[in-house]
Design a protein around this motif. Structure first.
Motif, PDB file in Angstrom:
ATOM      1  N   THR A   1       0.834  -1.208   0.000  1.00  0.00           N
ATOM      2  CA  THR A   1       0.000   0.000   0.000  1.00  0.00           C
ATOM      3  C   THR A   1       0.868   1.257   0.000  1.00  0.00           C
TER       4      THR A   1
ATOM      5  N   VAL B   1      -6.764   5.270  -6.806  1.00  0.00           N
ATOM      6  CA  VAL B   1      -7.753   4.179  -6.849  1.00  0.00           C
ATOM      7  C   VAL B   1      -7.082   2.857  -6.449  1.00  0.00           C
ATOM      8  N   ILE B   2      -5.889   2.605  -7.011  1.00  0.00           N
ATOM      9  CA  ILE B   2      -5.154   1.386  -6.662  1.00  0.00           C
ATOM     10  C   ILE B   2      -4.790   1.390  -5.183  1.00  0.00           C
TER      11      ILE B   2
ATOM     12  N   ALA C   1      -6.371   2.912  -2.666  1.00  0.00           N
ATOM     13  CA  ALA C   1      -7.561   2.669  -1.839  1.00  0.00           C
ATOM     14  C   ALA C   1      -7.965   1.195  -1.872  1.00  0.00           C
ATOM     15  N   ILE C   2      -7.916   0.597  -3.057  1.00  0.00           N
ATOM     16  CA  ILE C   2      -8.275  -0.824  -3.187  1.00  0.00           C
ATOM     17  C   ILE C   2      -7.276  -1.693  -2.422  1.00  0.00           C
ATOM     18  N   CYS C   3      -5.979  -1.409  -2.598  1.00  0.00           N
ATOM     19  CA  CYS C   3      -4.947  -2.184  -1.916  1.00  0.00           C
ATOM     20  C   CYS C   3      -5.048  -2.026  -0.402  1.00  0.00           C
ATOM     21  N   TRP C   4      -5.369  -0.818   0.042  1.00  0.00           N
ATOM     22  CA  TRP C   4      -5.479  -0.594   1.489  1.00  0.00           C
ATOM     23  C   TRP C   4      -6.565  -1.491   2.071  1.00  0.00           C
ATOM     24  N   TYR C   5      -7.710  -1.527   1.412  1.00  0.00           N
ATOM     25  CA  TYR C   5      -8.784  -2.380   1.923  1.00  0.00           C
ATOM     26  C   TYR C   5      -8.410  -3.861   1.808  1.00  0.00           C
ATOM     27  N   LEU C   6      -7.947  -4.274   0.625  1.00  0.00           N
ATOM     28  CA  LEU C   6      -7.676  -5.693   0.389  1.00  0.00           C
ATOM     29  C   LEU C   6      -6.588  -6.224   1.315  1.00  0.00           C
TER      30      LEU C   6
ATOM     31  N   TYR D   1      -8.722  -6.527   4.883  1.00  0.00           N
ATOM     32  CA  TYR D   1      -9.318  -7.828   4.523  1.00  0.00           C
ATOM     33  C   TYR D   1      -8.352  -8.962   4.884  1.00  0.00           C
TER      34      TYR D   1
END
Length: 361
Positions: free
Chosen positions: A216, A249-250, A252-257, A261
């Motif tokens: 991230t 965008v990448i 934010a997605i990586c942070w969540y994943l 997660y």
């Protein structure tokens, strides 16, 4: 569709639900409290001297850590003055961006290499390539004082020394932000986690913690570098604007994943539940509560920082910001608000002129 299915299978492989994770960790804590409960200062001190300190070679390991930390600092200064600042000058970055660019360029370079090294260990070395797919397997062969491969030792020493350097970097070299004090606390917490996991031989689960964090930071620093390069040479560069938006965008997605997660559902589930299953079988798993508390604190910090992502999205949705930038920096927020007010004022003036024109007609 086959690629999508394969990616989905990779992401969700061996991952329980949030509800199941909470339930399992609750069981682990209850079992620990009823059957182990070894968190008294006296017991902790005994376990420390029996299961950790004997396997931390103070003179050798501290010398390596301090020496590498000094080298990290020298390398950063050398790259800043010899590479990053000349690039900023040659590209004619704005003065405010030229000051912040070397920090992001340095971190981007470091995190790319450290995360690639971690991926090599987890997915490239046969003895570790099951850690991601079956995180619970990290406890199968656990033993205090078990040998650590030279590759893992090098990775641990590099990570430990980098965060020792980062304490100095945050105080003396980095831009000051709203979370500067929290970042310092994060560095001390990370050093404690890496150091204790090395000494107590929890290095396998430690590899997963490293894996879910560094990526991230790559996306974050890539985004910030492109933000700094949007306005250079007195011109606005649309390509860097697009790349910064894509990078965010990448990010934010990586942070969540990775952090919201995989970290709770793979790592915290394994340390909070599966490790207690192992304890049932062997009656040997020291520092259970100590390590889990540190990991839970780390997860809380990840949630806190995720709020900055949501805060930025709120600013965009309400028109208070129109560009990707670091909302942890006060001057960024102030500049964005000035731009938004200016845009609103200009729009209002245009509407007034149009209305007067209509009345005249």
């Amino acid at each position: 569709m086959e690629y999508i299915s394969g990616f989905y299978s990779f992401v969700t492989n061996g991952v329980p639900s949030y509800t199941q994770t909470c339930y399992d960790i609750k069981w682990g804590l209850e079992y620990w409290y009823s059957n182990v409960n070894d968190f008294s200062p006296q017991t902790f001190s005994k376990d420390l001297q029996k299961y950790a300190l004997p396997y931390f070679e103070v003179k050798k390991d501290l010398a390596v850590i301090v020496g590498l930390a000094v080298l990290w600092t020298i390398l950063r200064y050398a790259l800043t003055f010899a590479v990053f600042q000349p690039i900023a000058s040659w590209c004619q970055l704005r003065s405010v961006d030229a000051k912040k660019y070397p920090e992001s360029a340095w971190k981007l370079l470091v995190y790319i290499h450290t995360w690639a090294f971690t991926c090599y260990v987890i997915f490239g070395l046969p003895q570790y390539n099951n850690i991601y797919y079956d995180t619970d397997s990290v406890w199968d062969d656990f033993e205090s004082g078990m040998p650590i491969e030279s590759t893992v030792y090098l990775l641990y020493m590099l990570q430990l020394s980098f965060y020792v350097h980062s304490i100095y970097g945050t105080i003396c070299m980095d831009a000051k932000r709203k979370d500067t004090l929290l970042m310092l606390f994060h560095h001390f917490l990370t050093i404690s986690l890496i150091g204790f996991s090395y000494a107590s031989r929890y290095h396998k689960i430690g590899l997963m913690v490293l894996f879910v964090h560094d990526v991230t930071d790559i996306a974050l620093e890539f985004t910030k570098v492109n933000v700094y390069f949007k306005n250079r040479g007195g011109q606005f560069h649309r390509l860097n604007e697009i790349m910064s938006n894509v990078g965010f965008v990448i990010f934010a997605i990586c942070w969540y994943l990775f952090r919201l997660y995989w970290l709770p559902l793979k790592v915290l589930h394994s340390t909070g539940y599966s490790s207690m299953i192992r304890h049932q079988q062997t009656n040997h798993l020291p520092f259970y509560l100590f390590f889990n508390i540190m990991l839970w604190i780390l997860q809380g910090m990840n949630i806190y920082w995720f709020m900055f992502i949501l805060y930025f999205l709120f600013k965009v949705a309400t028109g208070q910001m129109t560009e990707v930038d670091d909302v942890r920096e006060d001057e960024v927020v102030k500049e964005a608000m000035v731009k938004a007010r200016s845009k609103s004022s200009t729009s209002s003036t245009r509407n007034t002129v149009k209305n007067k024109s209509r009345k005249t007609d």
